[in-house]
Structure formats: structure tokens, C-alpha cells
Write a protein that holds these residues in place. Sequence first.
Motif, PDB file in Angstrom:
ATOM      1  N   ILE A 186       0.857  -1.188   0.000  1.00  0.00           N
ATOM      2  CA  ILE A 186       0.000   0.000   0.000  1.00  0.00           C
ATOM      3  C   ILE A 186       0.894   1.239   0.000  1.00  0.00           C
ATOM      4  O   ILE A 186       1.772   1.380   0.847  1.00  0.00           O
ATOM      5  CB  ILE A 186      -0.922   0.030   1.228  1.00  0.00           C
ATOM      6  N   ILE A 187       0.668   2.115  -0.965  1.00  0.00           N
ATOM      7  CA  ILE A 187       1.399   3.379  -1.038  1.00  0.00           C
ATOM      8  C   ILE A 187       0.505   4.459  -0.435  1.00  0.00           C
ATOM      9  O   ILE A 187      -0.567   4.756  -0.972  1.00  0.00           O
ATOM     10  CB  ILE A 187       1.766   3.755  -2.489  1.00  0.00           C
ATOM     11  N   GLN A 188       0.949   5.052   0.674  1.00  0.00           N
ATOM     12  CA  GLN A 188       0.152   6.056   1.382  1.00  0.00           C
ATOM     13  C   GLN A 188       0.787   7.436   1.235  1.00  0.00           C
ATOM     14  O   GLN A 188       1.949   7.627   1.569  1.00  0.00           O
ATOM     15  CB  GLN A 188       0.051   5.703   2.870  1.00  0.00           C
ATOM     16  N   GLY A 189      -0.006   8.393   0.747  1.00  0.00           N
ATOM     17  CA  GLY A 189       0.450   9.774   0.657  1.00  0.00           C
ATOM     18  C   GLY A 189      -0.009  10.585   1.862  1.00  0.00           C
ATOM     19  O   GLY A 189      -1.158  10.449   2.306  1.00  0.00           O
ATOM     20  N   SER A 228      -1.936  -5.681  -9.358  1.00  0.00           N
ATOM     21  CA  SER A 228      -2.859  -6.261  -8.381  1.00  0.00           C
ATOM     22  C   SER A 228      -2.296  -6.253  -6.968  1.00  0.00           C
ATOM     23  O   SER A 228      -3.038  -6.387  -5.996  1.00  0.00           O
ATOM     24  CB  SER A 228      -3.219  -7.697  -8.779  1.00  0.00           C
ATOM     25  N   ARG A 229      -0.984  -6.090  -6.842  1.00  0.00           N
ATOM     26  CA  ARG A 229      -0.361  -6.064  -5.513  1.00  0.00           C
ATOM     27  C   ARG A 229      -0.352  -4.663  -4.908  1.00  0.00           C
ATOM     28  O   ARG A 229      -0.061  -4.510  -3.720  1.00  0.00           O
ATOM     29  CB  ARG A 229       1.094  -6.554  -5.595  1.00  0.00           C
ATOM     30  N   LEU A 230      -0.656  -3.653  -5.700  1.00  0.00           N
ATOM     31  CA  LEU A 230      -0.463  -2.268  -5.283  1.00  0.00           C
ATOM     32  C   LEU A 230      -1.789  -1.561  -5.023  1.00  0.00           C
ATOM     33  O   LEU A 230      -2.766  -1.739  -5.760  1.00  0.00           O
ATOM     34  CB  LEU A 230       0.318  -1.504  -6.353  1.00  0.00           C
ATOM     35  N   THR A 231      -1.788  -0.723  -3.980  1.00  0.00           N
ATOM     36  CA  THR A 231      -2.933   0.119  -3.659  1.00  0.00           C
ATOM     37  C   THR A 231      -2.416   1.504  -3.299  1.00  0.00           C
ATOM     38  O   THR A 231      -1.433   1.633  -2.561  1.00  0.00           O
ATOM     39  CB  THR A 231      -3.726  -0.436  -2.464  1.00  0.00           C
ATOM     40  N   ALA A 232      -3.068   2.540  -3.824  1.00  0.00           N
ATOM     41  CA  ALA A 232      -2.686   3.920  -3.515  1.00  0.00           C
ATOM     42  C   ALA A 232      -3.763   4.566  -2.651  1.00  0.00           C
ATOM     43  O   ALA A 232      -4.956   4.444  -2.939  1.00  0.00           O
ATOM     44  CB  ALA A 232      -2.506   4.725  -4.812  1.00  0.00           C
TER      45      ALA A 232
END
Length: 264
Positions: A186-189, A228-232
Motif C-alpha cells: 500500500i502506497i500512502q500519501g 494487483s499487488r499495489l494500492t494507492a
Amino acid sequence: MATGRRKRDQNSSSEGSSDWMTTYSDMVTLLLTFFVMLFSMATIDKHKFEQIAISIKNAFVRQGSGGEMFESNRGKQFINIYDELNSVDQIVSLVNDDLVENNAELADKNDNAVQRIEDIKKELEKAIVEMGLGEYVKIIERKEFLVLRFNSVILFDLSSADIRDSAKGVLKKLGNILNRLDNEIIIQGHTDNLPINTPQFPSNWELSTRRATNVVHFFIDNCGIEPSRLTATGNGEFKPVKPNDTPENRQQNRRIDIVISKLE
């Protein structure tokens, strides 16, 4: 006359007794037949018992089983099985053996996943030191995930979501290491609490979300990480790590957190 009547009475009594005995013997015979039938129905077919025990194990324990034996025999046979010695013990033993086997496989899988995460963590730490980024990139370990925390100063210009050219080599090297895992990321800004209001970013929500999305696109396009492995996610200023009361603290709140699940 009396003698003749007495003989007829005796003959009648003898004939009546014979009819009663016939009925009684028929009834006893039927009862015997009935109990023989009950006994034969209660006899255990060991082969059928083993088939049913295996079907129960496949249907309720083993993953991927659809209970094929039950499906193919549904409604065709109805068997009353009673084993005084070990019918329940056999089923419990089969289930317990399979549970032990599955638990052992799951433990091995978890151990391997933990070891891979530990190896990746060491590689990330080494790469951060080699690039001289110890002041700007931190690794934070939690029970169920790792956090690769970037100070946004090395990734973005102020009020911009475009990745700086000088940061692309850093992201590529670290992204290539992350690509060796199959875990969710998960990429969190995050931003500070200073308001922003531009045509491109009406609020910090849009800015933080765009920054996270751009990092996701970079990992997909340049590091080959499966989408599919990534979430922003964009969190705006609402999850600070420091009070927004000094310029230094606000700088720490402006960040990108790359959250790596330890579970595969």
C-alpha cells in the motif's frame, strides 16, 4: 348319548388347540425373521465405512475438495452404521491427522514468508545506506507489516506531485527489491496541515492521493510490480507522525509510506 357327546367335545377341543398353536408358531417365526433382518441391517460393512470416513475428511478438512463421494452417492444409499468400538475414534483420528498435517504445512509456509521479509528488509537497509539516504528513508517494523517511510523532500517539490528526476533512481532500486516479494503493498500519501488550493489540487486530499498514485505508476512501469499487488491511498494531513507546530515537524509529516504486508 353322554359318551358320544363327551367324545365330540374332546375332539373339538383338540382341533381348537391345533389352530391356536399354528397361529402362535407363525407369529414366532415372523418375530424371528424380523430380528434376523434387524441384525443383518446392523452388520457393519467396513469398506463402506472407510469410504464414508474418507469422504468426510475430504469434504470438511482438505482444501479444494468438493466432497465428490457424497455428491456422486447422494440419495442412492442410506446406511445405518454403528460401531461399538471405534467408529467415532476412526473419524476423529482421520480428522486430527489431517489437521496436524495442514498446521505443519501452514507453519512452514509462514516461516518461509517471515524469512523472505527479513531478507528483503536487510536488502532495503543495505541499499538505503549505500545511497546515503539514512536521513530521509526509514524502515519501521510492525507485527504484520513493514513501513518504508520516505520524507517527501527527496521525492517531490513543494506543492507538486511529480516525482523528481533525482528520486527516480532511488525508487527504481528499492522497487526492484520489493518486486521479489508477492506480498501486498500500500502506497500512502501524507501532507502537513498547511492548506493548498490550486486548480490541480483543491485540497491536501488531492495532493496526497496524486503523489501516492504516481509512485504506484512508477513501480508498475519501471520495476515490473504487478498492479494487483499495489494500492494507492491519500490521507491528507489527517495522520501526522508529529505535531504540525514547527517547520521541521511539518516536513516529517509530508511523506510517502510504503506499507509492505508480511502475509502472502
